[in-house]
Design an enzyme around this catalytic site. Structure first.
Site, PDB file in Angstrom:
ATOM      1  N   LYS A 132      -5.603 -36.490  11.936  1.00  0.00           N
ATOM      2  CA  LYS A 132      -6.715 -36.207  11.022  1.00  0.00           C
ATOM      3  C   LYS A 132      -6.669 -37.136   9.811  1.00  0.00           C
ATOM      4  O   LYS A 132      -7.683 -37.699   9.402  1.00  0.00           O
ATOM      5  CB  LYS A 132      -6.660 -34.744  10.559  1.00  0.00           C
ATOM      6  CG  LYS A 132      -6.979 -33.769  11.690  1.00  0.00           C
ATOM      7  CD  LYS A 132      -6.807 -32.342  11.242  1.00  0.00           C
ATOM      8  CE  LYS A 132      -7.082 -31.392  12.388  1.00  0.00           C
ATOM      9  NZ  LYS A 132      -6.626 -30.038  12.119  1.00  0.00           N
ATOM     10  N   ALA A 180     -12.611 -28.915  11.107  1.00  0.00           N
ATOM     11  CA  ALA A 180     -13.602 -28.195  11.934  1.00  0.00           C
ATOM     12  C   ALA A 180     -14.997 -28.336  11.328  1.00  0.00           C
ATOM     13  O   ALA A 180     -15.461 -29.449  11.123  1.00  0.00           O
ATOM     14  CB  ALA A 180     -13.190 -26.748  12.111  1.00  0.00           C
ATOM     15  N   LYS A 198     -13.745 -28.238  36.516  1.00  0.00           N
ATOM     16  CA  LYS A 198     -13.936 -27.986  37.948  1.00  0.00           C
ATOM     17  C   LYS A 198     -15.302 -28.432  38.461  1.00  0.00           C
ATOM     18  O   LYS A 198     -15.413 -29.131  39.439  1.00  0.00           O
ATOM     19  CB  LYS A 198     -13.757 -26.491  38.221  1.00  0.00           C
ATOM     20  CG  LYS A 198     -12.359 -26.019  37.971  1.00  0.00           C
ATOM     21  CD  LYS A 198     -12.180 -24.604  38.512  1.00  0.00           C
ATOM     22  CE  LYS A 198     -10.841 -24.054  38.082  1.00  0.00           C
ATOM     23  NZ  LYS A 198     -10.816 -23.680  36.644  1.00  0.00           N
ATOM     24  N   LYS A 223     -10.491 -35.544  18.866  1.00  0.00           N
ATOM     25  CA  LYS A 223      -9.975 -36.550  17.936  1.00  0.00           C
ATOM     26  C   LYS A 223      -9.426 -37.793  18.626  1.00  0.00           C
ATOM     27  O   LYS A 223      -9.087 -38.753  17.972  1.00  0.00           O
ATOM     28  CB  LYS A 223      -8.804 -35.960  17.129  1.00  0.00           C
ATOM     29  CG  LYS A 223      -9.182 -34.897  16.168  1.00  0.00           C
ATOM     30  CD  LYS A 223      -7.994 -34.476  15.328  1.00  0.00           C
ATOM     31  CE  LYS A 223      -7.090 -33.470  16.010  1.00  0.00           C
ATOM     32  NZ  LYS A 223      -7.627 -32.123  16.192  1.00  0.00           N
ATOM     33  N   ASP A 254      -0.763 -33.604  14.737  1.00  0.00           N
ATOM     34  CA  ASP A 254      -2.181 -33.258  14.692  1.00  0.00           C
ATOM     35  C   ASP A 254      -2.742 -33.589  13.301  1.00  0.00           C
ATOM     36  O   ASP A 254      -3.820 -34.170  13.165  1.00  0.00           O
ATOM     37  CB  ASP A 254      -2.339 -31.766  15.020  1.00  0.00           C
ATOM     38  CG  ASP A 254      -3.784 -31.349  15.033  1.00  0.00           C
ATOM     39  OD1 ASP A 254      -4.544 -31.921  15.842  1.00  0.00           O
ATOM     40  OD2 ASP A 254      -4.158 -30.482  14.216  1.00  0.00           O
ATOM     41  N   GLY A 265     -10.938 -22.842  14.640  1.00  0.00           N
ATOM     42  CA  GLY A 265     -11.612 -21.706  15.267  1.00  0.00           C
ATOM     43  C   GLY A 265     -12.849 -22.179  16.008  1.00  0.00           C
ATOM     44  O   GLY A 265     -13.526 -23.114  15.590  1.00  0.00           O
TER      45      GLY A 265
END
Ligand code: ADP
Ligand code: ASP
Ligand code: MG
Length: 818
Positions: free
Chosen positions: A683, A612, A508, A580, A679, A798
């Site tokens: 990777k 991560a 925004k 990614k 996904d 996470g």
């Protein structure tokens, strides 16, 4: 005796003049005798130039400018003069102003201005200011006299930058002072020819006037009062971390001012040096501060250099050709050809091949210089021994100055390194034979960045600053900002690393603050001051700021942002991202990004693309660059799928477990995005590319765990209903495995350039057998780690661990900085 000179910056308005009067009074008390020199009021000389220019173009705007100038002087006089003396002084001021108006009108009528008339017009600045101030002093019971320096300072006829005739001038000054014992309040900047025509001594020339009077009168010291605490390590307006120097030698000051340090006018040092008079630069707004002394000693401080200065608009003329090699006297001919046209050469450099010579001049002299060179080398150009001279514009010169450089090796290396790491191209470089200065010509757009990078490299090599531009303030971005807020003080104290957040954007709003956004209350600031996000303007503004050591941090998952990395790297800004999309897009783009980072000496780091915060990509690249050979990579690379299969025991069905994972927030809102394996495929693709295989996403064989009928379910609810129907298949697979003492794992593997992802059974001896919760695990089999692989295991998803990984990448870049 002391000579005190006050510059325009110290006499900008009535309050500032009051402050100066205070300084004068206390100086009178402290010293036996003083002499005062004044410049024009703040910006008056600039405005006189502007109005002459307008008048000479026949533009009536000059009248408005004149009115403003008149008002400024009259209002200062009215505010500061006692009522009883006002009328006679105002009458005299009116006379001066009328004369000025008449001359301007004349210029307007003939639409032309000669250098002589220009100087006459400019002289009003100093005459008006000094006249007013002398009467303010008289009003305050300070016995003094106004002195128009034109009657004493004699010069040649080079209007604009007249050369002083020292013998005559010194005689005049001494004779005058023998007769006039009162405090003299003298106009700076102006002089006159033998025919009493008004001349000026060059912009900033009031400093010079002070030095001339000091030398004539054998003063003990010259005090130059200005608006900064002395000569700084760089222009404090351009380099925020610049700090004042205690002292520097006349030669150092000369070099610095020659290369743009406006705090002192270059020729000022000559008369002072002749008579060994120290020059002290002091701040009118911080009068107790000692300031900087310029004298015969190069104050030895601990730094390799004294200061950095710059000239922000120069042109470079290159003259080259085979006809120059081994021919003596070329430089000599260039100097005389340009000298004959009174063109000042700022810098000259010659390539060791003698094939080319570059000459830096002020832009207004460039065309004339080119013509002079074309004439001088007419024959050689005609015979094609030398090419037609080429002029480049919009360039800057940066000069590194200091006597300590003489005996210190490695200075140039440091300059190249600091510039190189910030993607600044050096167009030409020159070292003065005295080794007192090294100057480099660069693009004008890079000037501030170069000054700051060099300043960091030479003065604050111990303190590094990184400037961050963060896009995406969601879970990962927000956590990263929190982590930065927690670590800022520690990093500053223990690692002398200064982390600045220059800009933030979410979907925004966006915000920029070149002084740094406080990471502990960014939300409020973004809410309060942010404006509508626009990626184009974000990137444009970031490039325009052109700060050294800049890092763009993409914490979005957006393709649009990822598609801009190349442009960002090409602007010498590093990129750090957990996103990614760029690295798993086309191989061509992946390669372009690597190449751009390499070409521009910046970093593109994305450790968090895989696993991560776990150190996978860095471990892999370390192995590859150290020459090890990667034989096989295997991994459970999805926290979600890891959780699903470690939880898949005999008390729950497969769909129940997926549902549970979804409820715990371990899956994407639609779990199919995890179960379809894409996904993980992205990777694995990134790891394959890092290993050296030019694969595309379509080359990866992926076992899609979403049963066929469930793939086009319209909603997640419908998906779960359909998935339930396949619970039995999953249960059979689990039971088969269990019967052999095995477990199910969703494994991505790369072997001999073949990448595949599938649900496999692993036995007790396999490193992936015991996995807990949502851990990721990676096994790297290499030539050196053939039998027992390197295994990296731990939470692979996470916000906290991802943000830590991003933070670690930022620190990695910071360590690389000089
Ligand atoms: P004055 O009106 O007092 O003559 P100037 O504007 O001519 O003042 O010179 C002072 C300015 O010089 C400072 O405000 C500063 O921006 C600029 N400057 C450039 N380089 C330096 C430097 N190395 N140290 C201090 N000031 C510098
Ligand atoms: N007023 C003159 C100028 O602005 C001289 C000076 O400030 O020293 O160039
Ligand atoms: Mg000045």
């Amino acid at each position: 005796m002391k000579v005190l000179k006050f510059g325009g910056s110290s006499i900008g308005d009535a309050d500032k003049i009051r402050n100066v009067i205070g300084i004068v009074k206390s100086s009178i008390q402290k010293n036996k005798k003083i002499v005062l020199i004044f410049s024009a009021f703040y910006e008056v000389t600039d405005n006189l130039l502007k109005m002459s220019q307008k008048a000479s173009e026949g533009n009536l705007v000059y009248e408005e400018l004149f009115k403003k100038l008149e008002e400024k002087h009259i209002s200062i006089a009215k505010e500061l003069l006692a009522v009883k003396t006002q009328s006679s002084i105002l009458a005299q001021l009116k006379l001066y102003l009328n004369e000025l108006e008449d001359v301007l009108h004349g210029v307007f009528l003939v639409k032309e201005i000669s250098p002589r008339t220009q100087d006459f017009i400019l002289s009003f600045g100093e005459r008006l200011s000094t006249y007013i101030i002398s009467h303010i002093l008289i009003d305050q019971n300070i016995a003094c006299e106004f002195l128009d320096s034109r009657s004493l300072v004699k010069t040649d006829e080079s209007f604009g930058t007249a050369k002083v005739e020292f013998n005559k001038t010194y005689d005049n000054i001494r004779t005058y002072f023998n007769k006039h014992k009162k405090l003299q309040v003298i106009t700076g900047f102006i002089g006159s020819t033998d025919n009493n025509e008004t001349t000026t001594l060059g912009r900033g020339g009031s400093d010079y006037t002070a030095s001339i009077f000091a030398a004539a009168l054998n003063a003990k010291e010259i005090e130059i009062w200005t608006d900064v605490d002395g000569v700084h390590t760089a222009d404090p307006r351009k380099v925020k971390k610049a700090f004042p120097l205690k002292g520097l030698s006349y030669e150092e000051a000369m070099e610095l001012s020659h290369f743009g340090a406006k705090v002192i006018h270059p020729p000022t040092m000559h008369p002072a040096l002749d008579k060994k008079i120290p020059i002290r630069i002091k701040n009118t707004f911080n009068r107790d501060f000692k300031g900087t002394v310029i004298n015969g000693h190069a104050d030895r401080n601990n730094f390799q250099i004294k200061a950095i200065s710059s000239i922000d608009d120069i042109s470079l003329i290159t003259i080259q050709g085979g006809g120059m090699v081994g021919v003596t006297g070329i430089a000599q001919r260039i100097f005389s050809a340009l000298g004959a046209k009174q063109i000042n050469i700022i810098l000259i450099t010659q390539a060791s091949s003698e094939h080319s010579l570059c000459i830096a001049v002020m832009p207004k002299a460039a065309a004339l210089a080119k013509k002079a060179l074309q004439q001088e080398f007419y024959y050689e150009i005609k015979e094609k021994l030398i090419y037609d001279p080429v002029v480049e514009t919009n360039l800057s010169i940066i000069a590194i100055v200091g006597e300590n450089m003489r005996k210190t090796p490695g200075i140039s290396g440091r300059i190249f390194q600091a510039m190189g790491k910030n993607g600044i191209n050096i167009i030409a470089i020159a070292q003065g034979s005295s080794e007192l200065n090294i100057s480099a010509v660069i693009s004008g757009n890079d000037e501030t960045k170069a000054l700051n990078a060099l300043h960091d490299a030479f003065f604050l090599s111990i303190t590094k600053t990184v400037n961050l531009y963060v896009v995406g303030t969601g879970l990962v971005g927000g956590t990263l900002l929190k982590q930065i807020a927690n670590q800022t003080d520690y990093l500053a104290k223990e690692y002398l690393l200064n982390i600045k957040i220059i800009a933030l954007a979410n979907s925004k709003k966006m915000i920029f603050d070149s002084n740094s956004i406080d990471p502990s209350n960014w939300k409020e600031k973004l809410q309060r001051e942010g404006y509508k996000t626009n990626l184009n303007s974000f990137i444009r503004e970031m490039k325009k700021l052109n700060l050294p050591n800049s890092i763009f941090i993409d914490c979005t998952a957006s393709d649009e942002v990822a598609s801009r990395y190349k442009e960002i790297l090409d602007s010498s800004i590093s990129v750090v991202t957990p996103n990614k999309r760029a690295n798993s897009g086309s191989f061509e783009y992946y390669q372009q990004l690597k190449q751009s980072a390499l070409n521009h000496n910046v970093k593109f780091l994305y450790e968090t693309n895989v696993g991560a915060g776990l150190p996978i990509i860095s471990t892999l690249t370390d192995l590859v660059t150290s020459g090890d050979e990667i034989l096989k990579i295997e991994g459970v690379m999805s926290g979600t799928l890891s959780y699903i299969f470690t939880s898949f025991t005999n008390d729950k069905t497969f769909s129940q477990i997926v549902k549970e994972a979804q409820e715990k927030g371990f899956t994407e809102p639609d779990p199919r995005e995890d179960l379809n394996g894409m996904d993980v495929a992205r990777k694995l693709l990134i790891l394959a590319r890092e290993t050296g295989f030019s694969l595309e996403l379509k080359n990866i064989k992926v076992e899609n765990l979403v049963p066929l009928p469930a793939r086009n379910a319209k909603s997640t609810k419908e998906f779960f209903i359909k998935l339930k129907k396949h619970d039995r298949e999953f249960e059979t697979k689990r039971k088969n495995a269990e019967a052999k003492g095995n477990v199910l794992r969703y494994i991505a593997s790369l072997r001999n350039g073949k990448a595949k992802i599938s649900l496999q059974e692993v036995n007790e001896t396999h490193p992936f057998y015991s996995l807990s919760e949502s851990d990721n695990i990676f096994a790297l089999y290499t030539r050196q780690y053939k039998d027992r692989p390197i295994v990296v295991k731990g939470p692979g998803a996470g916000a906290d661990v991802t943000a830590s990984g991003v933070f670690a990448d930022i620190l990695r870049i910071s360590n690389y900085l000089s």
